[in-house]
Design a protein around this motif. Structure first.
Motif, PDB file in Angstrom:
ATOM      1  N   PRO A  13      29.861   2.737 -52.406  1.00 58.29           N
ATOM      2  CA  PRO A  13      30.342   1.357 -52.318  1.00 58.29           C
ATOM      3  C   PRO A  13      31.448   1.133 -53.340  1.00 58.29           C
ATOM      4  O   PRO A  13      31.481   1.787 -54.385  1.00 58.29           O
ATOM      5  CB  PRO A  13      29.092   0.535 -52.655  1.00 58.29           C
ATOM      6  CG  PRO A  13      27.938   1.449 -52.395  1.00 58.29           C
ATOM      7  CD  PRO A  13      28.427   2.820 -52.712  1.00 58.29           C
ATOM      8  N   ASP A  14      32.338   0.210 -53.038  1.00 56.71           N
ATOM      9  CA  ASP A  14      33.461  -0.028 -53.945  1.00 56.71           C
ATOM     10  C   ASP A  14      32.982  -0.539 -55.299  1.00 56.71           C
ATOM     11  O   ASP A  14      33.527  -0.177 -56.344  1.00 56.71           O
ATOM     12  CB  ASP A  14      34.433  -1.032 -53.311  1.00 56.71           C
ATOM     13  CG  ASP A  14      35.702  -1.191 -54.135  1.00 56.71           C
ATOM     14  OD1 ASP A  14      36.391  -0.181 -54.350  1.00 56.71           O
ATOM     15  OD2 ASP A  14      35.989  -2.322 -54.588  1.00 56.71           O
ATOM     16  N   LYS A  15      31.932  -1.365 -55.273  1.00 57.63           N
ATOM     17  CA  LYS A  15      31.412  -1.943 -56.507  1.00 57.63           C
ATOM     18  C   LYS A  15      30.139  -1.218 -56.936  1.00 57.63           C
ATOM     19  O   LYS A  15      29.277  -0.915 -56.122  1.00 57.63           O
ATOM     20  CB  LYS A  15      31.121  -3.432 -56.307  1.00 57.63           C
ATOM     21  CG  LYS A  15      30.651  -4.149 -57.560  1.00 57.63           C
ATOM     22  CD  LYS A  15      30.393  -5.621 -57.278  1.00 57.63           C
ATOM     23  CE  LYS A  15      29.882  -6.350 -58.525  1.00 57.63           C
ATOM     24  NZ  LYS A  15      29.596  -7.786 -58.246  1.00 57.63           N
ATOM     25  N   ASP A  22      33.821   4.018 -61.328  1.00 63.20           N
ATOM     26  CA  ASP A  22      35.110   3.697 -60.708  1.00 63.20           C
ATOM     27  C   ASP A  22      36.056   4.891 -60.715  1.00 63.20           C
ATOM     28  O   ASP A  22      36.821   5.088 -59.764  1.00 63.20           O
ATOM     29  CB  ASP A  22      35.763   2.507 -61.429  1.00 63.20           C
ATOM     30  CG  ASP A  22      34.997   1.212 -61.219  1.00 63.20           C
ATOM     31  OD1 ASP A  22      34.467   1.023 -60.101  1.00 63.20           O
ATOM     32  OD2 ASP A  22      34.917   0.399 -62.156  1.00 63.20           O
ATOM     33  N   ARG A  23      35.992   5.687 -61.755  1.00 69.41           N
ATOM     34  CA  ARG A  23      36.899   6.830 -61.848  1.00 69.41           C
ATOM     35  C   ARG A  23      36.489   7.989 -60.932  1.00 69.41           C
ATOM     36  O   ARG A  23      37.326   8.823 -60.572  1.00 69.41           O
ATOM     37  CB  ARG A  23      36.972   7.326 -63.306  1.00 69.41           C
ATOM     38  CG  ARG A  23      37.664   6.346 -64.245  1.00 69.41           C
ATOM     39  CD  ARG A  23      37.930   6.958 -65.601  1.00 69.41           C
ATOM     40  NE  ARG A  23      36.729   7.162 -66.396  1.00 69.41           N
ATOM     41  CZ  ARG A  23      36.174   6.235 -67.184  1.00 69.41           C
ATOM     42  NH1 ARG A  23      36.708   5.015 -67.263  1.00 69.41           N
ATOM     43  NH2 ARG A  23      35.087   6.509 -67.887  1.00 69.41           N
TER      44      ARG A  23
END
Length: 357
Positions: free
Chosen positions: A124-126, A149-150
């Motif tokens: 998921p993006d978040k 995120d990385r």
């Protein structure tokens, strides 16, 4: 027409060409209508078939420093059986609880009943909420959420993404008093591509084990303690020394395909059957496995029960930790046990690690 879809397609092309020649010769709409009506009479007899292709890349280095990379591509055409992997569940698995069956087919393990809902293909993006998780992976991500995120969009050269490695950690919050790792490798390259997450998790799990550390090894049996574990034989049924080993060039359970697992079984069994002396023995696939030609239905139920009763054989995964890691996928295909004739040397194949020795 009982052959592969490629053969059927070739037949259809020939029929189409034949009709085209007839239409051109007749030059009339009547011939065109006749052609359309005749075409459906070409049909495939027998069970539907499917072709699957897998590639294995092995890199080796000679003593003179020469590096050789060999890629082997295997294409297998087989009848589709909807009561056996990879198109359905085996008869033995069909008898298991629903939440286990969900992890023994071809799809990622998604089971709302057990809270196993993290997608295994794409992150998921978040970053999901980890405030109630008690595994090491969650602790690392809580300290530095930027790691997620990385890494979330990175993949290994074999296409393994972060999602396959962290799924079991998100699906299984754990218990504050029983801390699990929460992270598994999808392939060998996962440890380098996602090292920003793997390195601190491994270090924490082993009480301070840096990325450049080397595991101490002592293979001298004279250094083993001579103290008897159970001198009066009141409590101990079996004891074992065990190690896990994986084969370079093959994916690990979260990303291992049906054909790749079968090739793993073939390679490992070939090596084990070449052992001689006190290590010589036989290979027995799990009951119901159809992957091993000498025993196309696997070992007998009696053999399986005897080995389990002695504490020498594994069974299907019955925890969400294992199911979310892909350890139940296509069960029981290409899983089995090798043992020597004295039954004091065992190798489990494709249970969790490629080999448990």
């Amino acid at each position: 027409l009982k052959r592969s879809p490629v053969f059927v397609e070739s037949c259809l092309r020939q029929v189409t060409a034949m009709f085209s020649r007839q239409i051109a010769a007749a030059g009339s709409a009547v011939a065109s209508v006749a052609a359309v009506k005749c075409a459906p009479r070409v049909r495939c007899e027998g069970p539907p078939t499917a072709a699957s292709t897998s590639s294995t890349t092995v890199t080796s280095q000679a003593q003179d420093g020469t590096v050789t990379t060999t890629t082997t591509t295997t294409t297998v055409v087989r009848p589709i059986d909807y009561n056996y992997p990879p198109y359905g569940l085996s008869s033995g698995v069909q008898k298991l609880p629903a939440w286990i069956k969900l992890g023994c087919g071809s799809e990622e393990y998604i089971c709302a009943e057990k809270g196993a809902t993290f997608p295994g293909d794409e992150c998921p993006d978040k970053l999901p909420d980890l405030s109630k998780h008690s595994n090491i992976m969650a602790e690392v991500l809580r300290k530095d959420p930027g790691v997620y995120d990385r890494l979330k969009n990175k993949k290994t050269s074999a296409g393994v993404g972060l999602a396959k490695c962290v799924k079991t950690g998100f699906d299984n919050p754990g218990h504050p008093m029983i801390k699990t790792v929460g992270l598994v490798g999808g392939d060998e390259e996962s440890y380098t591509v996602f090292k920003e997450l793997f390195d601190p998790v491994i270090s924490d799990r082993h009480g301070g084990y840096g990325a450049d550390a080397k595991h101490p090894t002592d293979m001298n049996p004279d250094n083993l303690l001579q103290v008897k574990i159970d001198p009066k034989n009141k409590y101990t049924l079996t004891t074992r020394c065990r190690t896990g080993r994986s084969v370079r060039g093959f994916a690990l359970p979260p990303a291992c395909t049906f054909e790749e697992r079968r090739e793993l079984e073939r390679v490992i069994v070939k090596g084990l059957l070449s052992l001689d002396g006190e290590l010589a023995g036989q290979y027995l696939p799990l009951h119901g496995s159809r992957s091993y030609a000498p025993l196309p239905e696997g070992m007998s139920e009696d053999q399986e029960e005897d080995l389990r009763k002695r504490g020498n054989l594994f069974q299907e995964p019955d925890s969400t930790l294992l199911l979310s890691s892909g350890c139940g996928r296509h069960w029981p295909d290409a899983r089995g046990i090798f043992h020597n004739h004295a039954k004091n040397f065992f190798v489990w194949i494709n249970e969790e690690d490629h080999m448990r020795i």
